[in-house]
Structure formats: structure tokens, C-alpha cells
Scaffold this motif. Structure first.
Motif, PDB file in Angstrom:
ATOM      1  N   SER A  46       0.842  -1.189   0.000  1.00 31.02           N
ATOM      2  CA  SER A  46       0.000   0.000   0.000  1.00 31.02           C
ATOM      3  C   SER A  46       0.882   1.246   0.000  1.00 31.02           C
ATOM      4  CB  SER A  46      -0.908   0.019   1.228  1.00 31.02           C
ATOM      5  OG  SER A  46      -0.130   0.152   2.390  1.00 31.02           O
ATOM      6  N   ASN A  47       0.269   2.361  -0.372  1.00 36.56           N
ATOM      7  CA  ASN A  47       0.956   3.635  -0.211  1.00 36.56           C
ATOM      8  C   ASN A  47      -0.024   4.611   0.426  1.00 36.56           C
ATOM      9  OD1 ASN A  47      -0.428   5.271  -2.240  1.00 36.56           O
ATOM     10  ND2 ASN A  47       0.592   3.978  -3.740  1.00 36.56           N
ATOM     11  N   SER A  48       0.503   5.611   1.076  1.00 40.73           N
ATOM     12  CA  SER A  48      -0.329   6.497   1.886  1.00 40.73           C
ATOM     13  C   SER A  48      -1.364   7.254   1.053  1.00 40.73           C
ATOM     14  CB  SER A  48       0.540   7.480   2.669  1.00 40.73           C
ATOM     15  OG  SER A  48       1.333   8.252   1.779  1.00 40.73           O
ATOM     16  N   VAL A  95      -4.265   4.787   0.411  1.00 38.39           N
ATOM     17  CA  VAL A  95      -4.947   4.518   1.676  1.00 38.39           C
ATOM     18  C   VAL A  95      -5.822   5.708   2.061  1.00 38.39           C
ATOM     19  CG1 VAL A  95      -4.621   4.126   4.150  1.00 38.39           C
ATOM     20  CG2 VAL A  95      -3.207   2.889   2.492  1.00 38.39           C
ATOM     21  N   GLU A  96      -5.282   6.898   1.938  1.00 45.05           N
ATOM     22  CA  GLU A  96      -6.044   8.097   2.274  1.00 45.05           C
ATOM     23  C   GLU A  96      -7.285   8.225   1.388  1.00 45.05           C
ATOM     24  OE1 GLU A  96      -5.528  12.958   2.508  1.00 45.05           O
ATOM     25  OE2 GLU A  96      -3.809  11.712   1.972  1.00 45.05           O
ATOM     26  N   LYS A  97      -7.139   8.002   0.083  1.00 42.66           N
ATOM     27  CA  LYS A  97      -8.275   8.101  -0.825  1.00 42.66           C
ATOM     28  C   LYS A  97      -9.366   7.083  -0.451  1.00 42.66           C
ATOM     29  CE  LYS A  97      -5.791   9.648  -4.941  1.00 42.66           C
ATOM     30  NZ  LYS A  97      -5.319   9.246  -6.272  1.00 42.66           N
ATOM     31  N   ILE A  98      -8.963   5.875  -0.137  1.00 42.82           N
ATOM     32  CA  ILE A  98      -9.936   4.840   0.214  1.00 42.82           C
ATOM     33  C   ILE A  98     -10.664   5.180   1.507  1.00 42.82           C
ATOM     34  CG2 ILE A  98     -10.171   2.436   0.942  1.00 42.82           C
ATOM     35  CD1 ILE A  98      -7.916   1.806  -1.115  1.00 42.82           C
ATOM     36  N   ILE A  99      -9.914   5.606   2.490  1.00 43.59           N
ATOM     37  CA  ILE A  99     -10.534   5.954   3.788  1.00 43.59           C
ATOM     38  C   ILE A  99     -11.485   7.128   3.622  1.00 43.59           C
ATOM     39  CG2 ILE A  99     -10.082   6.862   6.098  1.00 43.59           C
ATOM     40  CD1 ILE A  99      -7.485   5.147   6.063  1.00 43.59           C
ATOM     41  N   LEU A 100     -11.044   8.170   2.927  1.00 39.95           N
ATOM     42  CA  LEU A 100     -11.898   9.348   2.752  1.00 39.95           C
ATOM     43  C   LEU A 100     -13.136   9.029   1.921  1.00 39.95           C
ATOM     44  CD1 LEU A 100      -9.211  12.130   2.217  1.00 39.95           C
ATOM     45  CD2 LEU A 100     -10.618  11.705   4.255  1.00 39.95           C
ATOM     46  N   SER A 101     -13.022   8.127   0.968  1.00 38.37           N
ATOM     47  CA  SER A 101     -14.182   7.782   0.138  1.00 38.37           C
ATOM     48  C   SER A 101     -15.282   7.114   0.953  1.00 38.37           C
ATOM     49  CB  SER A 101     -13.757   6.880  -1.018  1.00 38.37           C
ATOM     50  OG  SER A 101     -13.480   5.580  -0.572  1.00 38.37           O
ATOM     51  N   GLN A 102     -14.938   6.514   2.072  1.00 36.14           N
ATOM     52  CA  GLN A 102     -15.935   5.870   2.926  1.00 36.14           C
ATOM     53  C   GLN A 102     -16.836   6.884   3.606  1.00 36.14           C
ATOM     54  OE1 GLN A 102     -16.269   2.449   3.073  1.00 36.14           O
ATOM     55  NE2 GLN A 102     -14.769   2.598   1.431  1.00 36.14           N
ATOM     56  N   PHE A 103     -16.401   8.135   3.676  1.00 35.54           N
ATOM     57  CA  PHE A 103     -17.157   9.160   4.374  1.00 35.54           C
ATOM     58  C   PHE A 103     -17.855  10.140   3.427  1.00 35.54           C
ATOM     59  CE2 PHE A 103     -13.905   7.671   7.291  1.00 35.54           C
ATOM     60  CZ  PHE A 103     -14.653   7.395   8.411  1.00 35.54           C
TER      61      PHE A 103
END
Length: 58
Positions: A44-46, A49-57
Motif C-alpha cells: 500500500s501507499n499512503s 490509503v487516504e483516498k480509500i478511507i476518505l471515500s468511505q465518508f
């Protein structure tokens, strides 16, 4: 693509359920081994990971 699929269909014409299950098991095992090999190399790269986490919200 259609011609390739037609070749597979022709090659499998008349296959028994027993032989189909053997073929399927063999192919499943082969793909599982390939997947396990690739899983070892995926990192993974940050940014992702950030895009995936933010897309959940969203």
C-alpha cells in the motif's frame, strides 16, 4: 474475444461433470497459487490509503 470464447466452448463440448470438476479444481488451484504469489508483492501507499478511507465518508 468472441472467437476465443467459441474455441473454449468447442473444446469443452461433451465434457462430463466429473471431468469438468477436475478441470475446475485444477484451474482454481493454479489461479490461487498465482494470487498468493502476487499478494506477496502488493504494497500500500499512503495516497491510496487516504483516498480509500476518505471515500468511505463521502
Amino acid at each position: 474475444m468472441e472467437e476465443e470464447i467459441k474455441r473454449y466452448i468447442d473444446a469443452l463440448d461433451g465434457i462430463s461433470v466429473k471431468d469438468w470438476n477436475k478441470l475446475k479444481m485444477g484451474m482454481d488451484r493454479m489461479f490461487e497459487e498465482k494470487r498468493k504469489e502476487l499478494d506477496k508483492t502488493i504494497k500500500s501507499n499512503s495516497i491510496d490509503v487516504e483516498k480509500i478511507i476518505l471515500s468511505q465518508f463521502e
